[in-house]
Design a protein around this motif. Sequence first.
Motif, PDB file in Angstrom:
ATOM      1  N   GLU A 176       0.846  -1.195   0.000  1.00  0.00           N
ATOM      2  CA  GLU A 176       0.000   0.000   0.000  1.00  0.00           C
ATOM      3  C   GLU A 176       0.880   1.243   0.000  1.00  0.00           C
ATOM      4  O   GLU A 176       1.652   1.453   0.940  1.00  0.00           O
ATOM      5  CB  GLU A 176      -0.921   0.000   1.230  1.00  0.00           C
ATOM      6  N   ARG A 210       1.114   5.513  -0.640  1.00  0.00           N
ATOM      7  CA  ARG A 210       0.401   6.789  -0.755  1.00  0.00           C
ATOM      8  C   ARG A 210       1.376   7.850  -1.218  1.00  0.00           C
ATOM      9  O   ARG A 210       2.533   7.863  -0.774  1.00  0.00           O
ATOM     10  CB  ARG A 210      -0.211   7.179   0.592  1.00  0.00           C
ATOM     11  N   TRP A 211       0.917   8.728  -2.071  1.00  0.00           N
ATOM     12  CA  TRP A 211       1.789   9.717  -2.698  1.00  0.00           C
ATOM     13  C   TRP A 211       1.337  11.137  -2.418  1.00  0.00           C
ATOM     14  O   TRP A 211       0.159  11.405  -2.293  1.00  0.00           O
ATOM     15  CB  TRP A 211       1.761   9.552  -4.219  1.00  0.00           C
ATOM     16  N   LEU A 224       6.481   9.602  -0.530  1.00  0.00           N
ATOM     17  CA  LEU A 224       5.830   8.300  -0.628  1.00  0.00           C
ATOM     18  C   LEU A 224       5.675   7.738   0.774  1.00  0.00           C
ATOM     19  O   LEU A 224       6.658   7.647   1.525  1.00  0.00           O
ATOM     20  CB  LEU A 224       6.716   7.362  -1.455  1.00  0.00           C
ATOM     21  N   TYR A 225       4.448   7.369   1.129  1.00  0.00           N
ATOM     22  CA  TYR A 225       4.230   6.690   2.403  1.00  0.00           C
ATOM     23  C   TYR A 225       4.037   5.203   2.126  1.00  0.00           C
ATOM     24  O   TYR A 225       3.159   4.812   1.350  1.00  0.00           O
ATOM     25  CB  TYR A 225       3.010   7.254   3.138  1.00  0.00           C
ATOM     26  N   THR A 264       8.378   6.847   5.436  1.00  0.00           N
ATOM     27  CA  THR A 264       8.073   7.890   4.456  1.00  0.00           C
ATOM     28  C   THR A 264       9.348   8.175   3.675  1.00  0.00           C
ATOM     29  O   THR A 264      10.402   8.380   4.278  1.00  0.00           O
ATOM     30  CB  THR A 264       7.590   9.173   5.160  1.00  0.00           C
TER      31      THR A 264
END
Lengths: 317, 104
Positions: free
Chosen positions: B12, B14-15, B24-25, B32
Motif C-alpha cells: 500500500e 500513498r503519494w 511516498l508513504y 516515508t
Amino acid sequence: MSRVRELTAPAIADRLRGPGLALDLGPVVARLGTTLPELLDPVRLLYGGFPIADHEPLVDFEVRIEPGRMLRRWIARQGVAFVDGQRAFAPFPRAQALPMLEWAVNWCTFTRPNQYLLLHSAVVERHGRCLLLPGKPGSGKSTLTAGLVLSGWRLLSDEVAVVPPGAHHVLPVPRPVGLKDASIQAIERFDAGAVIGPRTPGTRKGTVAHLRPPDDSVARRHEPAGPAWIVFPRFEAGAVTALRPISRPEAFLRVAHESFNYSVLGDVGFETLAEIVDRCSCYAMRYGDLATAIEALDDLVTDRSSRPAIAGSEAPR
Amino acid sequence: MGTAWRLPDGQELRWRSWDGEYLLYHANSGDTHRLNAVGAAVLSGIAAGSVETAELVERIARELQLETNAIHEAIVDLLARFEDLGLVEPVDEPGPRADSARDR
C-alpha cells in the motif's frame, strides 16, 4: 464557568490540596493537585485566565506534585510527581516544583491525546491564519513565540500543534510559555509589561520561568485556525534575520521527524500532515534579534504571494 | 532475459507531490520516502504492472526525455535499494537475492 483568578486564594488551595483543580486547556481537560503551598501563587498567576472545568465529565489526565516521603521529604527536600495516581518520573528538588508541574502537564499533553496528530511546534495565529514554528530545544522557538504573542499574535501553543485526523486546522492548547536563561531577560526587555512567573534556577535546562498566556488566547482555546506558514527558526547571536524558502517535501519530513506520534498514526498521520503542509508556505529562518524576526514574520501575513500552490496527491504517471 | 519487477502482494503506497518532488508513504513499513522524478517514475512504472528492467529504463528515458545510457546504471541501483526497502521484488527469482548487478 468561573475562572481560576475569580476564586479566593484559600478556595484554590482547598481544591489543589483536595480533589484537584480541573482546567479546560482546550482539547484536553487536566486536573492539577498539590499540597505544596509554594505552588499556590504560581498556579494562580499562570492559570488565572483558565476556566475551571469541574462540570466536565471526562478529565484527560491528573497531575499531582507532592513532597517526597520520609528522607526525601525532610533531608533531601525532594518532590515527586504523580500522573493519574501513579508515581511518575524521578524525584526532583522541591525548589523545582513549578517547572516539574509544567513539564508533567506537557508530557501528558504530548503523549496522551493520540486521537490527534501531535507535532512538536509552536503555533501562533494572526488574521485567522496560523504560523507553525517547529524547532528543536535551543532553536529560539519559545522566545520567538513569546515575542509574537506579546506583539498581538494569538497563542495556540508554544510546544505542540494539535491536528485532528483529516482536518485542515490546528486546535489551540494555550498554556504558559516556557522560557529559559537569557530568553527570560530578552522577553522582559522586549515588553516590560510581560507577566512572567517566578524564576527557578538550577534545573537541567538552566534557569526557567513561564510567560502567562494572554487572556484572549485562553478565551479562544476552542477556536481552531487554518495553517498558512511553517517556519523553522534558528537563533544565532548577531545573525542578520533572513527567511529562506524551503520545499514542502523538506518541511514535511522535518516536521514528521519531530512529531510526537506521526509514526503511531500510520497513513492517517501521513495524509493529515500532507494536508497541513499543502496549505503552507515553508521557510527556514535564521534570526539574531527578536524585533527583526517578528517584523519578518509580520510581513509574511501581508504578503499575498505566500499563498501556497495546489499540490498533487496522485501517484506519478 | 532481464529481471522483471513487481510490487509485493498487499503493498500500500500513498503519494504526495510538490515542487517536482514526491513523498511516498509505505504503509507496510510505516516509512516515508522522498523521491525525485526518476525515483517516482520507477516505482509508479512497477506499480502499473510487472516490468523488466530494460523496458522500465526505456520507458522512463522516453517519459523524462533522458538518454537511456545515462540513467540505466542509476535505475539498476535504485531498484536494488527499493528491493532492500521492501518496496519492490523480482518476479522470477524466488531464491536467495541475486546481486544488484544482475541487470548491469
